[in-house]
Scaffold this motif. Structure first.
Motif, mmCIF file in Angstrom:
data_model
loop_
_atom_site.group_PDB
_atom_site.id
_atom_site.type_symbol
_atom_site.label_atom_id
_atom_site.label_comp_id
_atom_site.label_asym_id
_atom_site.label_seq_id
_atom_site.Cartn_x
_atom_site.Cartn_y
_atom_site.Cartn_z
ATOM 1 N N GLN A 460 82.549 -55.038 9.774
ATOM 2 C CA GLN A 460 83.001 -56.148 9.032
ATOM 3 C C GLN A 460 82.125 -57.051 9.263
ATOM 4 O OE1 GLN A 460 85.606 -55.639 6.957
ATOM 5 N NE2 GLN A 460 85.998 -53.359 7.614
ATOM 6 N N PRO A 461 81.739 -58.040 8.237
ATOM 7 C CA PRO A 461 80.931 -59.178 8.586
ATOM 8 C C PRO A 461 81.619 -60.258 9.347
ATOM 9 C CG PRO A 461 81.940 -59.081 6.056
ATOM 10 C CD PRO A 461 82.360 -57.978 6.768
ATOM 11 N N ASP A 462 82.977 -60.400 9.171
ATOM 12 C CA ASP A 462 83.475 -61.687 9.968
ATOM 13 C C ASP A 462 84.303 -61.314 11.248
ATOM 14 O OD1 ASP A 462 85.321 -59.860 8.507
ATOM 15 O OD2 ASP A 462 86.794 -61.573 8.033
ATOM 16 N N GLY A 463 83.269 -60.639 12.085
ATOM 17 C CA GLY A 463 83.875 -60.053 13.370
ATOM 18 C C GLY A 463 83.903 -58.807 13.637
ATOM 19 N N PRO A 464 83.317 -58.434 14.950
ATOM 20 C CA PRO A 464 83.423 -56.860 15.159
ATOM 21 C C PRO A 464 84.941 -56.250 15.342
ATOM 22 C CG PRO A 464 82.485 -58.266 17.046
ATOM 23 C CD PRO A 464 82.673 -59.065 16.085
ATOM 24 N N ALA A 465 85.908 -57.332 15.788
ATOM 25 C CA ALA A 465 87.278 -56.655 16.064
ATOM 26 C C ALA A 465 87.802 -56.221 15.071
ATOM 27 C CB ALA A 465 88.062 -57.661 16.980
ATOM 28 N N LYS A 466 87.623 -56.888 13.684
ATOM 29 C CA LYS A 466 88.151 -56.584 12.403
ATOM 30 C C LYS A 466 88.087 -55.162 12.076
ATOM 31 C CE LYS A 466 89.502 -60.693 11.282
ATOM 32 N NZ LYS A 466 88.402 -61.764 11.188
ATOM 33 N N MET A 467 87.003 -54.391 12.456
ATOM 34 C CA MET A 467 86.856 -53.103 12.251
ATOM 35 C C MET A 467 87.678 -52.324 12.672
ATOM 36 S SD MET A 467 83.850 -51.399 14.486
ATOM 37 C CE MET A 467 82.683 -52.580 14.413
ATOM 38 N N PHE A 468 88.348 -52.453 13.570
ATOM 39 C CA PHE A 468 89.424 -51.561 14.409
ATOM 40 C C PHE A 468 90.722 -51.630 13.545
ATOM 41 C CE2 PHE A 468 86.320 -52.323 17.764
ATOM 42 C CZ PHE A 468 85.832 -50.881 17.968
ATOM 43 N N LYS A 469 90.777 -52.546 12.796
ATOM 44 C CA LYS A 469 92.184 -52.430 11.997
ATOM 45 C C LYS A 469 92.460 -50.958 11.185
ATOM 46 C CE LYS A 469 92.888 -57.189 11.255
ATOM 47 N NZ LYS A 469 92.674 -58.506 10.271
ATOM 48 N N ARG A 470 91.356 -50.245 10.886
ATOM 49 C CA ARG A 470 91.435 -49.174 9.989
ATOM 50 C C ARG A 470 90.357 -48.432 10.168
ATOM 51 N NH1 ARG A 470 92.137 -49.017 3.264
ATOM 52 N NH2 ARG A 470 89.725 -48.725 4.016
ATOM 53 N N ALA A 471 90.656 -47.125 10.248
ATOM 54 C CA ALA A 471 89.130 -46.304 10.343
ATOM 55 C C ALA A 471 88.864 -45.905 8.988
ATOM 56 C CB ALA A 471 89.504 -44.896 10.975
ATOM 57 N N GLU A 472 87.625 -45.730 8.765
ATOM 58 C CA GLU A 472 87.163 -45.377 7.333
ATOM 59 C C GLU A 472 87.191 -43.707 7.202
ATOM 60 O OE1 GLU A 472 86.767 -47.578 5.159
ATOM 61 O OE2 GLU A 472 85.370 -46.637 3.393
ATOM 62 N N TRP A 473 86.715 -43.111 8.272
ATOM 63 C CA TRP A 473 86.732 -41.794 8.387
ATOM 64 C C TRP A 473 87.418 -41.426 9.762
ATOM 65 C CZ3 TRP A 473 84.714 -38.753 4.355
ATOM 66 C CH2 TRP A 473 84.020 -39.421 3.257
ATOM 67 N N VAL A 474 87.974 -40.384 9.745
ATOM 68 C CA VAL A 474 88.407 -39.721 11.223
ATOM 69 C C VAL A 474 88.195 -38.133 10.855
ATOM 70 C CG1 VAL A 474 90.118 -39.317 12.919
ATOM 71 C CG2 VAL A 474 90.019 -41.464 11.476
ATOM 72 N N VAL A 475 87.621 -37.686 11.950
ATOM 73 C CA VAL A 475 87.529 -36.247 12.259
ATOM 74 C C VAL A 475 88.066 -35.844 13.289
ATOM 75 C CG1 VAL A 475 86.041 -34.472 12.383
ATOM 76 C CG2 VAL A 475 85.289 -36.342 11.084
ATOM 77 N N LYS A 476 89.234 -34.864 13.209
ATOM 78 C CA LYS A 476 89.922 -34.302 14.163
ATOM 79 C C LYS A 476 89.636 -32.770 14.591
ATOM 80 C CE LYS A 476 92.827 -33.799 17.672
ATOM 81 N NZ LYS A 476 92.552 -32.294 17.454
ATOM 82 N N GLY A 477 89.057 -32.452 15.628
ATOM 83 C CA GLY A 477 88.735 -30.920 16.057
ATOM 84 C C GLY A 477 87.826 -30.635 14.841
ATOM 85 N N GLY A 478 86.970 -31.515 14.247
ATOM 86 C CA GLY A 478 86.114 -30.630 12.983
ATOM 87 C C GLY A 478 86.618 -30.923 11.655
ATOM 88 N N LEU A 479 88.215 -31.356 11.476
ATOM 89 C CA LEU A 479 88.581 -31.585 10.259
ATOM 90 C C LEU A 479 88.557 -33.085 9.846
ATOM 91 C CD1 LEU A 479 91.956 -29.364 10.481
ATOM 92 C CD2 LEU A 479 89.886 -28.619 9.070
ATOM 93 N N VAL A 480 88.242 -32.951 8.579
ATOM 94 C CA VAL A 480 88.241 -34.561 8.162
ATOM 95 C C VAL A 480 89.895 -34.697 7.930
ATOM 96 C CG1 VAL A 480 87.554 -36.105 6.235
ATOM 97 C CG2 VAL A 480 86.030 -34.582 7.121
ATOM 98 N N VAL A 481 90.237 -35.831 8.526
ATOM 99 C CA VAL A 481 91.777 -36.018 8.301
ATOM 100 C C VAL A 481 91.983 -37.260 7.795
ATOM 101 C CG1 VAL A 481 92.745 -34.659 10.014
ATOM 102 C CG2 VAL A 481 92.062 -36.864 10.786
#
Ligand SMILES: [Zn+2]
Length: 503
Positions: A460-481
């Motif tokens: 996120q351009p306006d501060g690194p902490a902002k990115m943690f609000k929402r994941a863009e992709w999450v892979v769990k045990g090899g599955l895209v969730v």
């Protein structure tokens, strides 16, 4: 189509990878996944149509988050979830989520593993059933043995061998991940009186017919060692929330010698005493202790301003908090959860908020500290991004401190703390450190062989902490969730247990 559900391979490419345990801090590289594991190379001869590409340009790539102390699948005693939910909607600002909703919200934040922090042996069946209702996450639970008669009676009779056999049986039969000890706040307290710290507490029975904290903790430490458990005793120490509790807390930790121990929601034990008997921060002292005791790990127990719930099996604490927070002295044998609110205008709440941040900043250069909120006791776990905002940005932290009750400034060291967390520090605090404290060798990092639990956040351009609000992709045990910020499938949770072959 099974092939769509579980593509054989994934290639996450173009992102900035954060894997501090392996010395990778923001370098562009690919993360390759085959059969649910991170791999150094895709299997030779793999046809390109069997390799799904995730374009992570403009994103950070890191291991999935780990919350090592939360309460989402077990509520104390027999309270049923629907009742709690309606209490929440009428009385306080958030309803406790169902296990299903909690799993989804955690996943969308990029968390893939959680530890349910207190389950009694007789709750275990119900908790395993609730875990089956919870999507996506790997979930372990800690077995609370403080009141289990077959253990305590054997210890009182000096029969450690029987007590050990019982712990071994319970661990195997319940599927628990580790052992929890709840020392309680101290005995014989009037509801309205703040419990007094008793200097001899370590050697006095915790209740009539019981054993002393020293006896119990020495035994649990031996048991964890004998049974080769991946996580040491997980300690809810005595005198939670009482000014001056840093002294009994450090005494209790000293009792472990150089054996491993984990201090849960440590903020609630980092209290010194001011001249007038009130609260002052002892985060610096606890931080220094942790630095000189590599056998000790902790989770911070951060609070956030706003609604929260008291969920505890510490009966005296529960009674005292009900009295102070709700002005109620009604008998509550069941330790039912109740809602309340942390206010920045309240001197103690303001100080608790500051102490949690101070503690995280004081311990960040060890590998022993983990971020936790003891959800829902410190507030809802979905406030983690807000907490990271304060830890990563001195200005927003100082603004909040200036708005809060002045005691937070005068009685803590937060104002003088200039440290801010980097993205790699956040990965340590929320991924690699909790994995290490839990003995999860295949989590918290992205080297070959690691579980393919990956969180990808848009920079996120306006501060690194902002990115943690929402994941863009999450892979769990090899599955895209999670795909482009949206939940796309919800595989069943997996129970983490040291006695199952999965470990
Ligand atoms: Zn807890």
């Amino acid at each position: 189509m099974p092939g769509e559900m579980h593509p054989l391979c994934l290639k996450i490419t173009g992102g900035l990878v954060y894997d501090p345990s392996n010395g990778v801090e923001g370098q562009p590289r690919d993360v390759l996944i085959a059969d649910g594991r991170v791999v150094d190379q895709l299997p030779p001869g793999m046809p390109t149509e069997r390799v799904r590409i995730i374009d992570a340009r403009g994103c950070t790539v890191m291991p999935g988050g780990i919350d090592m102390h939360t309460h989402i699948v077990a509520l104390p005693q027999t309270t049923d979830q629907s009742e709690v939910k309606s209490m929440g909607e009428s009385g306080t600002g958030f309803a406790l989520p169902s296990p299903k909703d909690a799993g989804i919200v955690y996943a969308r934040l990029g968390y893939t593993t959680v530890i349910e922090a207190a389950v009694t042996p007789d709750q275990a069946d119900q908790v395993r059933a609730a875990i089956q209702q919870t999507p996506i996450l790997d979930i372990g639970f800690l077995l609370e043995l403080t009141d289990w008669p077959a253990v305590i009676d054997s210890l009182r009779q000096g029969d450690e061998a029987s007590a050990l056999r019982e712990v071994a049986r319970l661990m195997r039969e319940t599927g628990a991940y580790g052992i929890k000890a709840v020392l309680g706040i101290g005995a014989n307290t009037d509801a309205g009186a703040r419990p007094k710290i008793n200097e001899g507490f370590l050697d006095q029975p915790m209740k009539p017919g019981g054993v002393s904290p020293r006896r119990l903790l020495t035994f649990l430490s031996d048991a964890a060692h004998e049974l080769n458990l991946p996580h040491p005793p997980h300690l809810h120490a005595a005198y939670l929330g009482i000014p001056g509790n840093i002294e009994p807390t450090l005494q209790t930790l000293e009792l472990f010698g150089d054996r491993p121990v984990h201090l849960a929601h440590a903020q609630f034990y980092a209290y010194g005493q001011s001249a007038d008997g009130g609260f002052a921060s002892a985060a610096g002292r606890l931080g220094a202790f942790v630095k000189s005791h590599p056998n000790v790990t902790l989770d911070t127990g951060q609070v956030v301003f706003g609604p929260a719930w008291v969920v505890t099996r510490d009966r005296v604490l529960h009674r005292w908090l009900r009295y102070t927070l709700l002005n109620s002295d009604a008998p509550t044998e069941a330790c039912d959860p109740f809602g309340f609110e942390y206010s920045q205008a309240d001197p103690i709440n303001a100080l608790q908020w500051a102490i949690g941040l101070e503690l995280a900043l004081a311990t960040i250069d060890t590998d022993q500290a983990t971020l936790s909120m003891d959800h829902p006791n410190g507030g809802p776990f979905w406030a983690y991004p807000q907490v990271l905002g304060w830890l990563m940005d001195k200005q927003s932290r100082d603004r909040r401190l200036a708005d809060a009750h002045p005691l937070a400034t005068s009685h803590s060291g937060l104002a003088g703390q200039d440290r801010v967390l980097s993205i790699a520090d956040v990965v340590r605090l929320t991924r690699s450190n909790p994995a290490r404290a839990l003995g999860l060798k295949n989590k918290g990092h992205l080297a070959g062989g690691a579980d393919a639990d990956v969180a990808i956040y848009k920079v996120q351009p306006d501060g690194p902490a902002k990115m943690f609000k929402r994941a863009e992709w999450v892979v769990k045990g090899g599955l895209v969730v999670v795909e482009r910020g949206e939940l796309c499938q919800t595989p069943a949770a997996t129970l983490l247990s040291p006695f199952s072959d999965r470990m």
